[in-house]
Design a protein around this motif. Structure first.
Motif, PDB file in Angstrom:
ATOM      1  N   MET A 424       9.320   9.394  -0.672  1.00 24.38           N
ATOM      2  CA  MET A 424      10.231   8.322  -0.274  1.00 24.38           C
ATOM      3  C   MET A 424      10.180   7.178  -1.276  1.00 24.38           C
ATOM      4  O   MET A 424      11.216   6.646  -1.686  1.00 24.38           O
ATOM      5  N   LEU A 425       8.983   6.782  -1.672  1.00 23.22           N
ATOM      6  CA  LEU A 425       8.843   5.703  -2.650  1.00 23.22           C
ATOM      7  C   LEU A 425       9.542   6.062  -3.955  1.00 23.22           C
ATOM      8  O   LEU A 425      10.287   5.251  -4.523  1.00 23.22           O
ATOM      9  N   GLU A 426       9.322   7.274  -4.432  1.00 20.37           N
ATOM     10  CA  GLU A 426       9.927   7.712  -5.691  1.00 20.37           C
ATOM     11  C   GLU A 426      11.455   7.710  -5.596  1.00 20.37           C
ATOM     12  O   GLU A 426      12.148   7.362  -6.550  1.00 20.37           O
ATOM     13  N   ASN A 427      11.965   8.096  -4.421  1.00 20.02           N
ATOM     14  CA  ASN A 427      13.416   8.136  -4.249  1.00 20.02           C
ATOM     15  C   ASN A 427      14.042   6.742  -4.288  1.00 20.02           C
ATOM     16  O   ASN A 427      15.210   6.585  -4.664  1.00 20.02           O
ATOM     17  N   HIS A 428      13.275   5.734  -3.898  1.00 16.83           N
ATOM     18  CA  HIS A 428      13.818   4.378  -3.869  1.00 16.83           C
ATOM     19  C   HIS A 428      13.535   3.594  -5.141  1.00 16.83           C
ATOM     20  O   HIS A 428      14.086   2.500  -5.311  1.00 16.83           O
ATOM     21  N   MET A 429      12.698   4.124  -6.006  1.00 20.27           N
ATOM     22  CA  MET A 429      12.417   3.441  -7.266  1.00 20.27           C
ATOM     23  C   MET A 429      13.534   3.721  -8.264  1.00 20.27           C
ATOM     24  O   MET A 429      14.062   4.824  -8.333  1.00 20.27           O
ATOM     25  N   LYS A 430      13.890   2.718  -9.062  1.00 30.02           N
ATOM     26  CA  LYS A 430      14.961   2.923 -10.026  1.00 30.02           C
ATOM     27  C   LYS A 430      14.503   3.711 -11.241  1.00 30.02           C
ATOM     28  O   LYS A 430      15.322   4.223 -12.011  1.00 30.02           O
ATOM     29  N   SER A 431      13.183   3.820 -11.445  1.00 31.47           N
ATOM     30  CA  SER A 431      12.646   4.650 -12.531  1.00 31.47           C
ATOM     31  C   SER A 431      11.570   5.561 -11.959  1.00 31.47           C
ATOM     32  O   SER A 431      10.852   5.182 -11.018  1.00 31.47           O
ATOM     33  N   SER A 432      11.455   6.748 -12.497  1.00 32.48           N
ATOM     34  CA  SER A 432      10.507   7.726 -11.976  1.00 32.48           C
ATOM     35  C   SER A 432       9.074   7.297 -12.289  1.00 32.48           C
ATOM     36  O   SER A 432       8.812   6.567 -13.256  1.00 32.48           O
ATOM     37  N   LEU A 433       8.133   7.781 -11.481  1.00 33.12           N
ATOM     38  CA  LEU A 433       6.728   7.439 -11.659  1.00 33.12           C
ATOM     39  C   LEU A 433       6.076   8.359 -12.685  1.00 33.12           C
ATOM     40  O   LEU A 433       6.283   9.578 -12.663  1.00 33.12           O
ATOM     41  N   SER A 434       5.294   7.765 -13.555  1.00 31.63           N
ATOM     42  CA  SER A 434       4.530   8.575 -14.519  1.00 31.63           C
ATOM     43  C   SER A 434       3.309   9.181 -13.831  1.00 31.63           C
ATOM     44  O   SER A 434       2.949   8.784 -12.711  1.00 31.63           O
ATOM     45  N   LYS A 435       2.675  10.118 -14.481  1.00 28.49           N
ATOM     46  CA  LYS A 435       1.479  10.745 -13.897  1.00 28.49           C
ATOM     47  C   LYS A 435       0.396   9.716 -13.630  1.00 28.49           C
ATOM     48  O   LYS A 435      -0.322   9.793 -12.631  1.00 28.49           O
ATOM     49  N   SER A 436       0.273   8.750 -14.513  1.00 34.84           N
ATOM     50  CA  SER A 436      -0.771   7.737 -14.335  1.00 34.84           C
ATOM     51  C   SER A 436      -0.510   6.837 -13.131  1.00 34.84           C
ATOM     52  O   SER A 436      -1.424   6.174 -12.637  1.00 34.84           O
ATOM     53  N   GLU A 437       0.748   6.815 -12.669  1.00 31.27           N
ATOM     54  CA  GLU A 437       1.089   5.950 -11.536  1.00 31.27           C
ATOM     55  C   GLU A 437       0.969   6.667 -10.192  1.00 31.27           C
ATOM     56  O   GLU A 437       1.108   6.033  -9.143  1.00 31.27           O
ATOM     57  N   GLN A 438       0.741   7.987 -10.215  1.00 26.93           N
ATOM     58  CA  GLN A 438       0.689   8.738  -8.974  1.00 26.93           C
ATOM     59  C   GLN A 438      -0.434   8.234  -8.063  1.00 26.93           C
ATOM     60  O   GLN A 438      -0.233   8.012  -6.868  1.00 26.93           O
ATOM     61  N   GLN A 439      -1.639   8.054  -8.642  1.00 30.49           N
ATOM     62  CA  GLN A 439      -2.754   7.577  -7.833  1.00 30.49           C
ATOM     63  C   GLN A 439      -2.506   6.151  -7.354  1.00 30.49           C
ATOM     64  O   GLN A 439      -2.820   5.804  -6.214  1.00 30.49           O
ATOM     65  N   GLU A 440      -1.923   5.325  -8.225  1.00 26.10           N
ATOM     66  CA  GLU A 440      -1.616   3.948  -7.839  1.00 26.10           C
ATOM     67  C   GLU A 440      -0.640   3.931  -6.660  1.00 26.10           C
ATOM     68  O   GLU A 440      -0.753   3.108  -5.748  1.00 26.10           O
ATOM     69  N   ALA A 441       0.311   4.868  -6.687  1.00 25.78           N
ATOM     70  CA  ALA A 441       1.282   4.961  -5.599  1.00 25.78           C
ATOM     71  C   ALA A 441       0.593   5.288  -4.280  1.00 25.78           C
ATOM     72  O   ALA A 441       0.909   4.705  -3.233  1.00 25.78           O
ATOM     73  N   GLN A 442      -0.374   6.210  -4.318  1.00 29.57           N
ATOM     74  CA  GLN A 442      -1.072   6.576  -3.090  1.00 29.57           C
ATOM     75  C   GLN A 442      -1.880   5.413  -2.530  1.00 29.57           C
ATOM     76  O   GLN A 442      -1.922   5.199  -1.311  1.00 29.57           O
ATOM     77  N   LEU A 443      -2.502   4.658  -3.412  1.00 24.68           N
ATOM     78  CA  LEU A 443      -3.257   3.489  -2.962  1.00 24.68           C
ATOM     79  C   LEU A 443      -2.339   2.450  -2.303  1.00 24.68           C
ATOM     80  O   LEU A 443      -2.672   1.850  -1.276  1.00 24.68           O
ATOM     81  N   LEU A 444      -1.185   2.250  -2.912  1.00 27.85           N
ATOM     82  CA  LEU A 444      -0.227   1.307  -2.352  1.00 27.85           C
ATOM     83  C   LEU A 444       0.292   1.783  -1.004  1.00 27.85           C
ATOM     84  O   LEU A 444       0.365   1.013  -0.038  1.00 27.85           O
ATOM     85  N   LEU A 445       0.651   3.051  -0.924  1.00 28.99           N
ATOM     86  CA  LEU A 445       1.201   3.594   0.313  1.00 28.99           C
ATOM     87  C   LEU A 445       0.195   3.521   1.450  1.00 28.99           C
ATOM     88  O   LEU A 445       0.567   3.279   2.606  1.00 28.99           O
ATOM     89  N   ARG A 446      -1.061   3.698   1.121  1.00 25.62           N
ATOM     90  CA  ARG A 446      -2.088   3.578   2.145  1.00 25.62           C
ATOM     91  C   ARG A 446      -2.135   2.139   2.675  1.00 25.62           C
ATOM     92  O   ARG A 446      -2.283   1.897   3.873  1.00 25.62           O
ATOM     93  N   GLU A 447      -1.982   1.188   1.759  1.00 28.68           N
ATOM     94  CA  GLU A 447      -1.955  -0.224   2.174  1.00 28.68           C
ATOM     95  C   GLU A 447      -0.766  -0.510   3.083  1.00 28.68           C
ATOM     96  O   GLU A 447      -0.824  -1.370   3.969  1.00 28.68           O
ATOM     97  N   LEU A 448       0.326   0.213   2.864  1.00 25.84           N
ATOM     98  CA  LEU A 448       1.555  -0.008   3.641  1.00 25.84           C
ATOM     99  C   LEU A 448       1.620   0.869   4.887  1.00 25.84           C
ATOM    100  O   LEU A 448       2.653   0.900   5.569  1.00 25.84           O
ATOM    101  N   SER A 449       0.525   1.570   5.186  1.00 27.82           N
ATOM    102  CA  SER A 449       0.424   2.405   6.386  1.00 27.82           C
ATOM    103  C   SER A 449       1.494   3.492   6.428  1.00 27.82           C
ATOM    104  O   SER A 449       1.863   3.960   7.514  1.00 27.82           O
ATOM    105  N   TYR A 450       2.017   3.843   5.275  1.00 27.28           N
ATOM    106  CA  TYR A 450       3.031   4.913   5.166  1.00 27.28           C
ATOM    107  C   TYR A 450       4.250   4.624   6.041  1.00 27.28           C
ATOM    108  O   TYR A 450       4.925   5.541   6.520  1.00 27.28           O
ATOM    109  N   LEU A 451       4.546   3.337   6.273  1.00 24.72           N
ATOM    110  CA  LEU A 451       5.671   2.948   7.129  1.00 24.72           C
ATOM    111  C   LEU A 451       6.947   2.886   6.293  1.00 24.72           C
ATOM    112  O   LEU A 451       7.014   2.152   5.298  1.00 24.72           O
TER     113      LEU A 451
END
Length: 870
Positions: A424-451
């Protein structure tokens, strides 16, 4: 369809719904900054607006062409009436096609009478009229299109200027000559609008509806690409079962595969329709899941009709059902007196051969409250078709409601999985996530309670500010630390009403910090929106020195994903979690009372008077006024609070919503009594207003006794506190006399009326308005007693004095003429009575307009009396 005409010097709007429409002219033009709107027609000042010049031009030209009636979009559509506005957008092409003449007014083309073409051709071809989206259908649809310069001179028509128009627009000559449009492909017709502009991006699609012979619900805010996809879906669905899904399929929809599969499998299991419900907390994506189900059902079952119903309140439900009735061409759908909910229910119940899916979105309460047109509560189940082939799907946040509506077929939405959230996050981002950002994305999503809602708001911020996921996660951490450091206690009404700690609140407050840093106006709009009802917030409520400033501020809020815009309705929505979090933040900042006061002031500023033409406007503003009044301390609201209560009560009374008006005024009485004391003049005034509400509810409501008790209490308190001869005391006595009159207690009414009149004459003078009112009241009592000569003497004296003091056109003078006419009629002096009503109407039509309720009532009286006069 409304049409305009002039009755003398008065511009009159006539509603021809359900009637034979006469021949009419129609105006094609570009909107200016000072157009006359529908709500302006009931005011005496409409001629002062700049748009009046176009109305005069259109009326004069229509008259020259032998046409009495004409249509202009600015003031023939009540844009505050959402149902009417949506219908008008889908009917516009037909209205232009049906016009006897279409006049194109070109303010950027100058041409003198009989001027050669060479003098105006360049400006004609460069006119902005040819660059606008909506004028495309206004050129193609009518058989007769005539062009006029800003001086009002005719420079040609669609036939005489055909080569010039064809060269300017590129539209084929065959189409300009009103040839069948289906001779041109869809792509060819779309090409005609390619270089045209619209104020709202979705209008680039909606302006083609008539040209493509398609009707779809408008959904401003969806974006032009989604609007195109919805239009394409309708084109591809030609021959399929009629459906209404007002939102395009979400190409960013991800996850919920198991719930989606369960819904699709059960809704029409073994061709047997099922009732199901999706339940979950706000922001978990219930509506998006239902939307995906709706589109997939339509795609897989072409013989199944799919209809989307907004069931958040009675008015929204009614509008949705009206759209369905129109789509299905159910006989009587356009009858204003018909209940479209029952029409649709009966129609679908009787169509046993057709499958149908009804999606009831926002069904949080089976008993739907009313926000405007309709009174009382409506039970949702009353409007469900009784058919084994009609499936029903609800979305709701209320588990008990879900059980009552659909048990045991309930799909519960819980926290999204980590992988689904990342998609969902990737679909709403205007640019695709690099491999190095995948872990950062998971950390952020956990902070947002996957809501889902929090994810969408986070992506909007990242896209707008062009920052990295790591930078945004740092903002989340700082925001959470700030909330924990605040160490504030929860308010008494609990965290559900004022949450500032959840993921949506976190993403909101991050965006709010940035918005406040960029400029205060957008943030102020958020705070104001938090203090009124969260749905359909009119842009008129948002103060701005210039419309452009308001527009820019609202665009800022849209970019951050904090509001949903409804440009066609000139309004916006807040998600309930955003609304709740904003109120929580304001409370922690000790600014909630301040902004509630601001909301009271702004609602009072735009809330209309009781002019009958403002009914649609006050209906849309009532939910916001009632919310602000309910949540604002009366003792801090001051005069604006009390005045807004009375405005709302008057609007409710004029809509026949007696009980709601009574409840509001009782609130004022209780507050005034508590804050100011039982004998304070403001308390007594509010008690008198409540008594008036009881009086106006009529004998069938049995409220005379309650009105009398209040009237007596006010009168006795006024006498004790103010004295027997104080104007307020005299007014309270007059009110009590009115209650006696309504009960037929003529002797008691007469005694009070005489006392009030004699005291008023002595204290205020013979010509004081209050004295004249007291004389008119006494005359009314005499009239009801059949004491005609006494009534006539008073009526004549009041009328002549008012004419001398106030003038022939004052409303009080006209009222006195009406009273005298009824007194004369009671004496069988029919000729004199008729003459007086005729004189009243001649003046009244000029002052109020022919369609004012009082004028219509007098006209009806005159028709009756003429039949009996001698």
């Amino acid at each position: 369809m409304r049409l305009l005409h002039f009755d003398g010097e008065i511009l009159v709007s006539t509603d021809f719904r359900g009637k034979t429409i006469p021949r009419y002219a129609i105006l094609s033009h570009r909107w200016g900054d000072s157009e006359i709107l529908f709500e302006d027609l009931g005011r005496a000042t409409y001629k002062e607006k700049g748009g009046y010049r176009k109305i005069e031009f259109c009326a004069a030209q229509a008259a020259r062409d032998g046409l009495q009636y004409f249509w202009i979009d600015t003031c023939c559509i009540d844009k505050w009436d959402l149902r009417e506005h949506s219908k008008a957008i889908n009917s516009m092409f037909r209205w232009y096609k049906g016009a006897a003449r279409c006049y194109v007014f070109l303010p950027d083309v100058s041409a003198a009478v009989d001027a050669p073409q060479s003098s105006w051709e360049a400006s004609f071809r460069a006119s902005e009229w040819f660059t606008r989206g909506w004028t495309l259908q206004e050129l193609i649809a009518p058989a007769s299109v005539e062009f006029f310069s800003r001086e009002g001179w005719r420079i040609g028509n669609k036939t005489s200027l055909e080569p010039l128009v064809h060269a300017t627009t590129g539209i084929p000559v065959r189409a300009l000559r009103n040839g069948p449009l289906d001779e041109f492909t869809i792509d060819e017709r779309r090409e005609w609008a390619k270089n045209r502009e619209t104020s709202e991006e979705e209008d680039a699609v909606y302006c083609l509806l008539g040209i493509l012979n398609i009707a779809i619900p408008t959904a401003y805010g969806e974006g032009v690409e989604r609007a195109w996809r919805r239009l394409q879906t309708e084109l591809e669905a030609a021959g399929s079962a009629p459906s209404i899904i007002p939102f395009s399929q979400n190409d960013q929809f991800v996850g919920r595969e198991s719930q989606l599969a369960e819904l699709e499998a059960k809704l029409f299991k073994h061709n047997q329709a099922t009732t199901m419900a999706i339940v979950g907390p706000p922001g978990t994506g219930k509506s998006q899941l239902a939307l995906e189900v709706a589109h997939r059902t339509r795609q897989k079952h072409r013989t199944c009709s799919v209809f989307w119903v907004d069931s958040s309140d009675t008015d929204s439900l009614y509008r949705s059902y009206t759209g369905i009735a129109q789509k299905l061409s159910i006989p009587g759908w356009d009858d204003e007196k018909a209940d479209s909910r029952q029409l649709v229910r009966a129609y679908l119940s009787g169509k046993g051969e057709r499958q149908c899916l009804l999606v009831f979105d926002n069904a949080d309460d089976m008993s739907l409250g009313s926000s405007g047109m309709f009174t009382g509560a409506a039970h949702l189940s009353n409007y469900l078709p009784q058919s084994e082939l009609c499936a029903v799907l609800y979305t709701t946040t209320n588990r008990d409601t879900a059980k009552r509506l659909a048990a045991p077929n309930i799909v519960e939405l819980k926290e999204m999985t980590a992988s689904t959230s990342q998609r969902m996050l990737e679909n709403h981002m205007k640019s695709s996530l690099s491999k190095s950002e995948q872990q950062e994305a998971q950390l952020l999503l956990r902070e947002l309670s996957y809501l889902p809602l929090a994810i969408v708001q986070a992506a909007a911020y990242i896209n707008t500010r062009n920052i990295t996921l790591r930078e945004y996660r740092s903002l989340v951490a700082r925001q959470k630390e700030a909330v924990l450091g605040c160490n504030s206690k929860l308010p008494e009404d609990g965290p559900q009403q004022h949450d500032t700690t959840g993921p949506v609140a976190t993403t909101l407050l991050i965006s709010l910090d940035q918005i406040r840093g960029d400029g205060e106006l957008a943030a102020d709009y958020l705070f104001l929106a938090a203090c009124v009802d969260r749905k359909g917030i009119p842009l008129d409520l948002l103060p701005a020195s210039l419309p452009r400033e308001r527009e820019e501020a609202v665009k800022v809020l849209s970019r951050y994903g904090l509001v949903t815009r409804r440009p066609a309705e000139s309004s916006l929505d807040l998600h309930q979690l955003v609304h709740r979090a904003l109120r929580g933040w304001l409370r922690k900042q000790k600014r909630l009372d301040e902004w509630m006061g601001n909301a009271i002031r702004e609602v009072y500023r735009v809330f209309p008077g009781d002019n009958y033409g403002s009914r649609s406007k006050w209906r849309r503003l009532l939910p916001h006024a009632k919310y602000a009044l309910l949540h604002s301390p009366a003792e801090q609201g001051g005069r604006d609070w009390s005045e807004l209560v009375w405005k709302c009560a008057t609007a409710l009374y004029n809509d026949g919503r007696w009980r709601e008006a009574e409840q509001l005024i009782m609130q004022v009485v209780e507050t005034s009594s508590r804050v100011l004391g039982d004998e304070h003049p403001s308390t007594l005034t509010s008690m008198a207003n409540l008594a008036s509400t009881y009086r106006n509810q009529g004998r069938n409501q049995g409220r005379w006794t309650e009105a009398e008790q209040l009237d007596v209490q006010v009168m006795e308190t006024s006498k004790r506190g103010l004295g027997d001869e104080h104007p307020n005391t005299l007014s309270s006595m007059a009110n009590l006399a009115s209650t006696y009159r309504n009960q037929g207690r003529w002797t008691e009414a007469e005694q009070l009326d005489v006392q009030v009149m004699e005291t008023s004459k002595r204290v205020l003078g013979d010509e004081h308005p209050s004295t004249l009112s007291s004389m008119a009241n006494l005359a009314s009592t005499y009239r009801n007693q059949g004491r005609w000569m006494k009534a006539e003497q008073l009526d004549v004296q009041v009328m002549e004095t008012r004419k001398r003091v106030l003038g022939d056109e004052h409303p009080s003078t006209l009222t006195s003429m009406n009273n005298l006419a009824f007194t004369l009629k009671g004496q069988n002096r029919n000729g004199e009575a008729v003459s007086l009503i005729e004189a009243l109407l001649q003046v009244g039509k000029r002052v109020f307009g022919p369609t004012h309720p009082n004028i219509l009532s007098s006209s009806h009286t005159l028709d009756e009396w003429r039949g009996r006069s001698t």
